[in-house]
Enzyme design. Structure first.
Site, PDB file in Angstrom:
ATOM      1  N   ASN A  88       0.865  -1.177   0.000  1.00 44.52           N
ATOM      2  CA  ASN A  88       0.000   0.000   0.000  1.00 44.52           C
ATOM      3  C   ASN A  88       0.904   1.230   0.000  1.00 44.52           C
ATOM      4  O   ASN A  88       1.867   1.296   0.775  1.00 44.52           O
ATOM      5  CB  ASN A  88      -0.887   0.000   1.239  1.00 44.52           C
ATOM      6  CG  ASN A  88      -1.875  -1.146   1.240  1.00 44.52           C
ATOM      7  OD1 ASN A  88      -2.338  -1.580   0.191  1.00 44.52           O
ATOM      8  ND2 ASN A  88      -2.201  -1.659   2.418  1.00 44.52           N
ATOM      9  N   HIS A 101       6.521  -1.539   3.793  1.00 44.93           N
ATOM     10  CA  HIS A 101       6.304  -2.923   4.196  1.00 44.93           C
ATOM     11  C   HIS A 101       5.509  -3.635   3.117  1.00 44.93           C
ATOM     12  O   HIS A 101       4.564  -3.080   2.567  1.00 44.93           O
ATOM     13  CB  HIS A 101       5.560  -3.012   5.533  1.00 44.93           C
ATOM     14  CG  HIS A 101       4.348  -2.142   5.602  1.00 44.93           C
ATOM     15  ND1 HIS A 101       4.417  -0.779   5.799  1.00 44.93           N
ATOM     16  CD2 HIS A 101       3.026  -2.435   5.470  1.00 44.93           C
ATOM     17  CE1 HIS A 101       3.198  -0.271   5.799  1.00 44.93           C
ATOM     18  NE2 HIS A 101       2.337  -1.256   5.596  1.00 44.93           N
TER      19      HIS A 101
HETATM   20  P1  AMP Z   1      -0.635  -0.173   5.726  1.00 44.77           P
HETATM   21  O1  AMP Z   1      -2.069   0.253   5.784  1.00 44.77           O
HETATM   22  O2  AMP Z   1      -0.256  -0.814   4.422  1.00 44.77           O
HETATM   23  O3  AMP Z   1       0.310   0.948   6.141  1.00 44.77           O
HETATM   24  O4  AMP Z   1      -0.501  -1.341   6.778  1.00 44.77           O
HETATM   25  C1  AMP Z   1      -0.091  -1.183   8.099  1.00 44.77           C
HETATM   26  C2  AMP Z   1      -0.248  -2.524   8.763  1.00 44.77           C
HETATM   27  O5  AMP Z   1       0.509  -2.513   9.976  1.00 44.77           O
HETATM   28  C3  AMP Z   1      -1.681  -2.871   9.128  1.00 44.77           C
HETATM   29  O6  AMP Z   1      -2.050  -4.089   8.484  1.00 44.77           O
HETATM   30  C4  AMP Z   1      -1.646  -3.013  10.653  1.00 44.77           C
HETATM   31  O7  AMP Z   1      -2.490  -4.038  11.132  1.00 44.77           O
HETATM   32  C5  AMP Z   1      -0.173  -3.321  10.899  1.00 44.77           C
HETATM   33  N1  AMP Z   1       0.319  -2.974  12.213  1.00 44.77           N
HETATM   34  C6  AMP Z   1       0.098  -1.828  12.907  1.00 44.77           C
HETATM   35  N2  AMP Z   1       0.745  -1.860  14.084  1.00 44.77           N
HETATM   36  C7  AMP Z   1       1.405  -3.036  14.137  1.00 44.77           C
HETATM   37  C8  AMP Z   1       2.253  -3.679  15.113  1.00 44.77           C
HETATM   38  N3  AMP Z   1       2.569  -3.074  16.270  1.00 44.77           N
HETATM   39  N4  AMP Z   1       2.744  -4.912  14.821  1.00 44.77           N
HETATM   40  C9  AMP Z   1       2.415  -5.523  13.671  1.00 44.77           C
HETATM   41  N5  AMP Z   1       1.634  -4.980  12.713  1.00 44.77           N
HETATM   42  C10 AMP Z   1       1.134  -3.768  12.943  1.00 44.77           C
END
Ligand code: AMP
Length: 119
Positions: A88, A101
């Site tokens: 994303n 990521h």
């Molecule tokens: P995006 O919307 O592509 O930026 O995705 C961010 C992702 O990070 C989401 O799927 C969240 O569920 C995940 N996320 C947020 N905080 C954490 C955390 N502390 N550990 C693991 N994943 C996380």
């Protein structure tokens, strides 16, 4: 980037995460709110805001993220039935964490690429 960045803090060990694979340059962690039976985030340890910045700034590291994702996909048993790997990016892409990521999603049929057709 450091203290303001969630994933930099996870890389630094300041915030706990479930690590499934670590290399010298990458970390793969389970997403805290999984959207599929397998939902893993593969990140470079070095801070880049998004995949475009990463690919432009360090294409070799971008390749290492992809290579790590492929190893994790294999480890998770996803190679046979397939999986989705997505970045994303930015506002329209729905990015929430601005440390690049790759979402590795699998373990069940994932449905259409988008919830609805926007074309
Ligand atoms: P995006 O919307 O592509 O930026 O995705 C961010 C992702 O990070 C989401 O799927 C969240 O569920 C995940 N996320 C947020 N905080 C954490 C955390 N502390 N550990 C693991 N994943 C996380």
């Amino acid at each position: 980037m450091g203290s303001d960045c969630l994933f930099c803090r996870i890389v630094a060990g300041e915030i706990p995460a479930t690590v499934v694979r670590e290399t010298a340059t990458t970390l793969a962690i389970r997403d805290i709110t999984p959207k599929a039976p397998v939902h893993i985030l593969v990140i470079p340890k070095e801070h880049y805001a998004d995949v475009a910045t990463l690919a432009q700034g360090d294409p070799g590291l971008a390749g290492e993220v992809l290579a790590a994702a492929a190893v994790v996909a294999d480890d998770e048993g996803l190679l046979g039935d397939g999986f989705r790997l997505m970045f994303n990016t930015g506002r329209y892409g729905g990015q929430e964490v601005f440390h690049v990521h790759a979402h590795l999603l699998g373990g069940a049929p994932l449905g259409p690429m988008l919830a609805r057709d926007l074309a």
